[in-house]
Write a protein that holds these residues in place. Structure first.
Motif, PDB file in Angstrom:
ATOM      1  N   ILE A 155       0.819  -1.304  -0.109  1.00 39.25           N
ATOM      2  CA  ILE A 155      -0.134   0.008   0.175  1.00 39.25           C
ATOM      3  C   ILE A 155       0.740   1.315   0.063  1.00 39.25           C
ATOM      4  O   ILE A 155       1.690   1.419   0.828  1.00 39.25           O
ATOM      5  CB  ILE A 155      -0.861  -0.087   1.080  1.00 39.25           C
ATOM      6  CG1 ILE A 155      -1.835  -1.195   1.269  1.00 39.25           C
ATOM      7  CG2 ILE A 155      -1.711   1.063   1.319  1.00 39.25           C
ATOM      8  CD1 ILE A 155      -2.696  -1.639   2.327  1.00 39.25           C
ATOM      9  N   GLY A 161      -5.721   6.776   3.073  1.00 38.63           N
ATOM     10  CA  GLY A 161      -6.568   5.540   2.873  1.00 38.63           C
ATOM     11  C   GLY A 161      -6.273   4.877   1.674  1.00 38.63           C
ATOM     12  O   GLY A 161      -5.292   4.996   0.820  1.00 38.63           O
ATOM     13  N   LEU A 162      -6.965   3.824   1.183  1.00 40.19           N
ATOM     14  CA  LEU A 162      -6.656   3.039   0.193  1.00 40.19           C
ATOM     15  C   LEU A 162      -7.402   3.666  -1.244  1.00 40.19           C
ATOM     16  O   LEU A 162      -8.309   4.476  -0.863  1.00 40.19           O
ATOM     17  CB  LEU A 162      -7.486   1.624   0.207  1.00 40.19           C
ATOM     18  CG  LEU A 162      -6.820   0.789   1.127  1.00 40.19           C
ATOM     19  CD1 LEU A 162      -7.659  -0.361   1.670  1.00 40.19           C
ATOM     20  CD2 LEU A 162      -5.627   0.240   1.203  1.00 40.19           C
ATOM     21  N   ILE A 201      -7.354   2.119   7.059  1.00 44.40           N
ATOM     22  CA  ILE A 201      -6.980   1.177   6.098  1.00 44.40           C
ATOM     23  C   ILE A 201      -8.067  -0.157   6.575  1.00 44.40           C
ATOM     24  O   ILE A 201      -8.790  -0.649   5.719  1.00 44.40           O
ATOM     25  CB  ILE A 201      -5.619   0.633   5.855  1.00 44.40           C
ATOM     26  CG1 ILE A 201      -4.819   1.520   5.031  1.00 44.40           C
ATOM     27  CG2 ILE A 201      -5.611  -0.776   5.282  1.00 44.40           C
ATOM     28  CD1 ILE A 201      -3.447   1.146   5.009  1.00 44.40           C
TER      29      ILE A 201
END
Length: 418
Positions: A155, A161-162, A201
């Motif tokens: 990531i 965030g994603l 996440i």
């Protein structure tokens, strides 16, 4: 006349007996260990992440070696998967390690199909193993098991965030492989931001129904450690191929103008936790779960697609042989029906072609008759023209003779006058 009576199957009642002395089957675990060590072990890791997140460096760090991978560019039009297999040995234990890298992942402008190559690759490894299982002469022990046992999803350390691509890809893969999300290059985020990033996440994964790999807690020997490690997911890791000397020991680290990040220092990153979980504690569990869960799900779906089932339409048990015979009969019936259809189609085409030929023959015959009539008419006209020319020629000859006689008479008259 006799009739077969089926009795309901009952679970056998097992009696527990005490041994009067030592027999020796308590050495079975030792036999199993010795056999496994002799055969060696297989472990396949897939690294998914954007180019430049340090996937190759982390693999070198995890296994404390150099795999000599070549860096890739950001200009690839499609995602390519490159798998390399290595033979590693530690003490007397041999490990056949396969590292699969997703080259060009996330570099395209249109990222809709970036995950497709990854899904196809994982399915292809399942299919290869299934085809080996379905062979008459199988060699499952000697053949190379290329099924992915662990997927390290890197990531990007944005702190926000994603990405949509991350969620879509992990959702497509969570039923096919053991996903372990990790935050790459975690030394670029402060500790407070890192904790918020981890929580965000995990919340996004939960909200989108993404099932990541959970370290097992059913084994009492590792349940406490694994339960604590599940709370640290995703692991924030740092990899390095550089060494610095601390005291009398060389350690892996990354040096910056403001200080040094020690890879194996748990206060700096989660690298030690990651290595402990996937290599030293749960590698066999991931191998077992790949076979018993992910591959079994793929195998079940593929056999259902082939028409095999455990029960018939009346929900009664049906054997593999019965299903095969039924499929074979249906296949033969379909072949016969197809053959009859092709034969009828061939007969129809022959009839159509015969009709076309007859029509062409009739057309040619009519054309021949017309040409024959035209030829007769032309011949008659030519004959009439010839007769007319002969008559004209005879008339011309008669007149010529008549004119010659008249001229001769006039010439004689003039001579007498003289």
């Amino acid at each position: 006349m006799s009739a077969e009576v089926e009795f309901p199957k009952k679970e056998p009642h097992l009696r527990a007996l005490k041994l009067s002395g030592h027999v020796g089957f308590d050495s079975l675990p030792d036999q199993l260990v010795n056999k496994s060590v002799q055969n060696g072990f297989v472990f396949n890791v897939m690294c998914i992440g954007e180019t430049g997140l340090g996937k190759s460096t982390l693999m070198d760090t995890l296994f404390n070696t150099s795999f000599e991978s070549t860096p890739s560019s950001h200009t690839l039009p499609h995602v390519k998967l490159k798998a390399h297999t290595y033979e590693l040995q530690e003490s007397n234990v041999r490990l056949k390690l396969t590292i699969c890298d997703t080259v060009g992942y996330g570099d395209q402008i249109n990222k809709d199909d970036s995950f497709k190559a990854v899904v196809d690759y994982i399915d292809a490894q399942f299919e290869a193993y299934l085809q080996e299982e379905l062979k008459i002469k199988r060699s499952l022990i000697s053949c190379h098991d290329s099924r992915i046992h662990a997927c390290l999803y890197f990531i990007c350390p944005t702190g926000h965030g994603l990405k949509s691509l991350d969620l879509v890809c992990m959702k497509k893969l969570d039923s096919k492989v053991n996903i372990i999300p990790i935050i790459a290059k975690a030394d670029t985020i402060s500790k407070q931001e890192l904790q918020r990033f981890k929580s965000k996440i995990m919340q996004e994964l939960f909200n989108n129904g993404v099932q990541i790999y959970q370290f097992p807690i059913d084994d009492e020997t590792v349940s406490e450690t694994n339960s604590a490690m599940n709370d640290h997911v995703p692991f924030a890791v740092v990899g390095s191929t550089e060494f610095i000397k601390v005291g009398n020991k060389l350690i892996r680290a990354r040096q910056y103008p403001w200080g040094t990040v020690q890879v194996e220092n748990e206060s700096h990153c989660d690298f030690v936790k990651l290595r402990e979980m996937i290599i030293r504690t749960n590698m066999e569990d991931m191998r077992e779960k790949t076979h018993s869960k992910h591959y079994e799900l793929y195998r079940q779906r593929r056999l259902e697609e082939m028409g095999f089932s455990d029960v018939d339409s009346e929900n009664k048990p049906i054997s593999f042989q019965q299903t095969f015979e039924a499929k074979r009969s249906n296949h033969l019936a379909e072949l016969q029906a197809k053959e009859e259809e092709v034969r009828q189609m061939f007969v129809q085409r022959v009839k159509e072609k015969e009709a076309e030929l007859k029509e062409s023959e009739k057309h040619l015959h009519d054309k021949f008759e017309k040409l024959k009539r035209d030829h007769a008419d032309e011949k008659r006209k030519l004959e009439e023209s010839r007769k007319k020319l002969e008559e004209d020629f005879l008339e011309f000859t008669r007149r010529k003779q008549q004119l010659a006689t008249t001229h001769h008479t006039l010439t004689l008259g003039k001579s007498k006058k003289k």
